[in-house]
Design a protein around this motif. Structure first.
Motif, short mmCIF file in Angstrom:
data_model
loop_
_atom_site.label_atom_id
_atom_site.label_comp_id
_atom_site.label_asym_id
_atom_site.label_seq_id
_atom_site.Cartn_x
_atom_site.Cartn_y
_atom_site.Cartn_z
N LYS A 1 -34.98 -28.69 8.91
CA LYS A 1 -35.54 -27.36 8.05
C LYS A 1 -34.57 -26.45 8.22
N GLU A 2 -34.12 -26.19 9.47
CA GLU A 2 -33.39 -24.90 10.04
C GLU A 2 -31.90 -25.13 8.87
N TYR A 3 -31.38 -26.32 9.00
CA TYR A 3 -30.09 -26.34 8.13
C TYR A 3 -30.44 -26.41 6.89
N VAL A 4 -31.20 -26.95 6.52
CA VAL A 4 -31.43 -26.78 4.91
C VAL A 4 -31.87 -25.46 4.30
N THR A 5 -32.86 -25.09 5.05
CA THR A 5 -33.80 -23.58 4.43
C THR A 5 -33.15 -22.44 5.33
N GLY A 6 -32.98 -22.59 6.28
CA GLY A 6 -32.52 -21.41 7.19
C GLY A 6 -33.88 -20.90 7.90
N LEU B 1 -34.13 -33.57 1.87
CA LEU B 1 -32.96 -34.09 1.67
C LEU B 1 -32.21 -34.13 0.24
N GLN B 2 -32.86 -33.83 -0.57
CA GLN B 2 -32.48 -33.36 -1.97
C GLN B 2 -31.71 -32.09 -2.01
N GLN B 3 -32.11 -31.30 -1.03
CA GLN B 3 -31.63 -29.74 -0.86
C GLN B 3 -30.38 -30.13 -0.09
N LEU B 4 -30.44 -30.79 0.89
CA LEU B 4 -29.25 -31.37 1.68
C LEU B 4 -28.06 -31.72 1.21
#
Length: 150
Positions: free
Chosen positions: A106-111, A138-141
């Motif tokens: 969540k940190e990596y993808v959404t901050g 994972l789609q966002q990643l």
């Protein structure tokens, strides 16, 4: 890019993330290598039957054998994505020199901070909720990696 997803026992969340992201990466044409491991995993364990069933519903096969997180995993990975903040803390304490490539998913993808719910021991519905949460992240990643040109 080499990505490893990490959870506790490497039987539920991280193997689901691995299988889901492999499928997404293939669809999106991303050049990535994806693995999973657990901070407290036993070697050669099986994936949770509910994890297998939740992915099967999406037509994704989960043929998985659990693996403890090792120095070799950390060395090979470009990005280490933990399912919870606690997992991240354990990883960083065990593998301090790799701290710059360790994030929660969540940190990596959404901050933002936040953990992926642990379905272990829960109903198939809980596993499906976890699967859907993982799939959205994972789609966002995948989008981020495409935009970064990786």
């Amino acid at each position: 890019m080499n990505i490893i997803f990490v959870c506790t026992g490497n039987t539920c969340r991280s193997p689901m993330a691995e299988a889901l992201f492999k499928s997404i990466a293939e669809t999106e044409g991303l050049d990535v290598s994806v693995r999973s491991a657990g901070v407290f995993a036993s070697p050669n364990g099986k994936a949770s039957p509910h994890a297998v069933e939740a992915l099967f519903e999406k037509r994704i096969a989960l043929n998985h054998v659990s693996s403890p997180l090792t120095e070799e995993h950390m060395e090979a990975a470009d990005l280490v994505l933990a399912m919870t903040h606690q997992h991240k803390q354990v990883i960083v304490s065990q593998f301090e020199r790799y701290r710059d490539k360790v994030f929660t998913l969540k940190e990596y993808v959404t901050g933002s901070r936040g953990d992926i719910i642990d379905p272990f021991g829960g109903t198939i519905e809980i596993y499906k909720e976890t699967r859907d949460e993982l799939e959205a992240l994972l789609q966002q990643l995948a989008e981020q990696l495409k935009n970064d040109g990786k």
